[in-house]
Design a protein around this motif. Structure first.
Motif, short mmCIF file in Angstrom:
data_model
loop_
_atom_site.label_atom_id
_atom_site.label_comp_id
_atom_site.label_asym_id
_atom_site.label_seq_id
_atom_site.Cartn_x
_atom_site.Cartn_y
_atom_site.Cartn_z
N ALA A 1 0.83 -1.20 0.00
CA ALA A 1 0.00 0.00 0.00
C ALA A 1 0.87 1.26 0.00
O ALA A 1 0.55 2.25 -0.67
CB ALA A 1 -0.92 0.00 1.21
N LYS A 2 1.99 1.20 0.72
CA LYS A 2 2.92 2.34 0.72
C LYS A 2 3.53 2.54 -0.66
O LYS A 2 3.71 3.67 -1.12
CB LYS A 2 4.02 2.11 1.76
CG LYS A 2 3.54 2.14 3.20
CD LYS A 2 4.69 1.86 4.16
CE LYS A 2 4.25 1.87 5.61
NZ LYS A 2 5.36 1.54 6.52
N THR A 3 3.85 1.44 -1.31
CA THR A 3 4.39 1.51 -2.67
C THR A 3 3.41 2.19 -3.61
O THR A 3 3.77 3.07 -4.39
CB THR A 3 4.74 0.11 -3.20
OG1 THR A 3 5.69 -0.51 -2.35
CG2 THR A 3 5.29 0.19 -4.61
N TYR A 4 2.15 1.75 -3.53
CA TYR A 4 1.13 2.35 -4.40
C TYR A 4 0.97 3.84 -4.10
O TYR A 4 0.76 4.64 -5.01
CB TYR A 4 -0.19 1.61 -4.21
CG TYR A 4 -1.26 2.05 -5.19
CD1 TYR A 4 -1.00 2.13 -6.55
CD2 TYR A 4 -2.54 2.36 -4.75
CE1 TYR A 4 -1.97 2.53 -7.45
CE2 TYR A 4 -3.53 2.75 -5.64
CZ TYR A 4 -3.23 2.84 -6.99
OH TYR A 4 -4.20 3.24 -7.88
N LYS A 5 1.08 4.21 -2.85
CA LYS A 5 1.00 5.61 -2.47
C LYS A 5 2.16 6.40 -3.09
O LYS A 5 1.99 7.52 -3.59
CB LYS A 5 1.04 5.74 -0.95
CG LYS A 5 0.77 7.13 -0.41
CD LYS A 5 -0.70 7.47 -0.49
CE LYS A 5 -0.99 8.78 0.20
NZ LYS A 5 -2.43 9.17 0.09
N LEU A 6 3.36 5.81 -3.08
CA LEU A 6 4.53 6.46 -3.68
C LEU A 6 4.32 6.70 -5.18
O LEU A 6 4.85 7.66 -5.75
CB LEU A 6 5.78 5.61 -3.47
CG LEU A 6 6.34 5.52 -2.05
CD1 LEU A 6 7.45 4.48 -1.99
CD2 LEU A 6 6.83 6.87 -1.57
N LEU A 7 3.54 5.83 -5.80
CA LEU A 7 3.28 5.93 -7.24
C LEU A 7 2.08 6.81 -7.57
O LEU A 7 1.66 6.90 -8.71
CB LEU A 7 3.07 4.53 -7.81
CG LEU A 7 4.29 3.60 -7.77
CD1 LEU A 7 3.89 2.17 -8.07
CD2 LEU A 7 5.36 4.07 -8.73
N GLY A 8 1.55 7.47 -6.55
CA GLY A 8 0.45 8.41 -6.77
C GLY A 8 -0.92 7.85 -6.49
O GLY A 8 -1.93 8.53 -6.69
N GLY A 9 -0.99 6.60 -6.04
CA GLY A 9 -2.27 5.97 -5.78
C GLY A 9 -2.73 6.17 -4.35
O GLY A 9 -2.12 6.88 -3.56
N GLY A 10 -3.84 5.52 -4.02
CA GLY A 10 -4.36 5.60 -2.67
C GLY A 10 -5.08 6.90 -2.36
O GLY A 10 -5.09 7.35 -1.22
N VAL A 11 -5.69 7.50 -3.38
CA VAL A 11 -6.42 8.76 -3.19
C VAL A 11 -7.93 8.48 -3.21
O VAL A 11 -8.37 7.37 -3.50
CB VAL A 11 -6.07 9.78 -4.29
CG1 VAL A 11 -4.57 10.01 -4.35
CG2 VAL A 11 -6.57 9.31 -5.65
N SER A 12 -8.71 9.48 -2.92
CA SER A 12 -10.15 9.39 -3.11
C SER A 12 -10.46 9.94 -4.50
O SER A 12 -10.42 11.14 -4.74
CB SER A 12 -10.89 10.21 -2.05
OG SER A 12 -12.28 10.23 -2.34
N ALA A 13 -10.75 9.05 -5.43
CA ALA A 13 -10.97 9.46 -6.81
C ALA A 13 -12.26 10.24 -7.00
O ALA A 13 -12.51 10.78 -8.08
CB ALA A 13 -10.96 8.24 -7.73
N ASP A 14 -13.10 10.30 -5.96
CA ASP A 14 -14.30 11.14 -6.02
C ASP A 14 -13.98 12.60 -5.73
O ASP A 14 -14.75 13.50 -6.08
CB ASP A 14 -15.34 10.65 -5.01
CG ASP A 14 -15.81 9.24 -5.33
OD1 ASP A 14 -16.24 9.02 -6.47
OD2 ASP A 14 -15.70 8.36 -4.46
#
Length: 290
Positions: A241-254
């Protein structure tokens, strides 16, 4: 004894990969490469196969595996509208053993060398397990040559695996690999079958060496990244999950734009079984790469 048996589970998993993939090859659609051979790069000869036509997609296999063993079920579909370049890394498959020290940086440079040899300026890159770590390193070292990156059940640092996985590597010995399907596969296509013991020793030392490509380097990857993982594949999901966050993920797309990178956690799958989910993996790959 119980702890030792638990430690050997990753080895059993690797053997299972070979057995299961061999069975699937017997039933799967077979295609022949349109081109292939050896590329002289960085002091060794790297074996590659080319399938289909279109935008280039480079495939990097897992540890102890081959092009056929890792990708046989996916290549026929991927090559219908892509130029698929599958590579066998140092000492694997048809690529000869070399005393050259194994490192992710060197293997990533080998991928660049094959691209140079084939006159490919840039490509999408997909890697499984060890091949995924090589793909991460390639993204860091050669960002201008990468279009999109696919990481399947892999990490860019040792701590990305659960502790029981990294601890298990300490129990690996060359003798454990004798009289196994891996040995039979090696004998079938290796250019020099007498290098088996040296190859296994080199790979064990490589697996036991801690690595970390750096959070800062991962956060600087500008290419879109698709991460595919099994929910129980040995990866530490907190670190993932931290990796995905580093790549710009883990946001609220709404509330914010949808990130260009993607994370897919496939339920009820381990490190081995994930790669056997051909339809699922292919669907994720096609949707992302198009």
């Amino acid at each position: 004894m119980k702890n030792l048996l638990q430690a050997l589970n990753p080895l059993k998993s690797i053997l299972l990969i070979v057995v299961m993939c061999a069975a699937s090859r017997a039933n799967g659609q077979q295609v022949k490469p349109s081109n292939g051979g050896y590329a002289p790069v960085n002091g060794i000869e790297v074996y590659y196969e080319v399938y289909g036509e279109g935008k280039p997609l480079i495939l990097l296999h897992g540890a102890f595996m081959t092009i056929e063993g890792n990708w046989a079920e996916l290549i026929p579909e991927l090559s219908k509208n892509r130029k698929v370049i599958a590579i066998e890394l140092q000492g694997h498959g048809h690529t000869p053993f070399s005393d050259r020290k194994l490192s992710y940086a060197t293997l990533a440079h080998d991928v660049e060398g094959v691209m140079d040899y084939l006159k490919i300026d840039s490509a999408d890159v997909a890697g499984y397990s060890m091949g995924g770590s090589v793909a991460y390193k390639f993204a860091i070292q050669a960002p201008k040559r990468l279009k999109k990156l696919v990481i399947i059940s892999s990490t860019y640092k040792s701590s990305g695996w659960l502790p029981e996985i990294t601890n298990a590597f300490k129990y690996w010995k060359p003798g454990l690999f004798m009289n196994t399907p891996m040995k039979a596969a090696y004998d079938a296509i290796a250019p020099d079958k007498t290098k088996w013991t040296k190859f296994i020793g080199q790979m064990i030392a490589f697996a036991q060496e801690p690595f970390d490509f750096g959070d800062d380097n991962i956060s600087k990857i500008s290419a879109p990244v698709l991460i595919i993982a099994g929910d129980n594949d040995g990866l530490d999901k907190i670190e993932l999950a931290k990796t995905y966050k580093l790549l710009g993920g883990g946001v609220s797309a709404d509330l914010a734009p949808m990130p260009k990178s993607q994370l897919a956690i496939v339920p009820s799958q381990g490190h081995v079984s994930l790669m056997m989910q051909t339809t699922t993996v292919l669907t994720y790959l096609n949707n992302f790469l198009k």
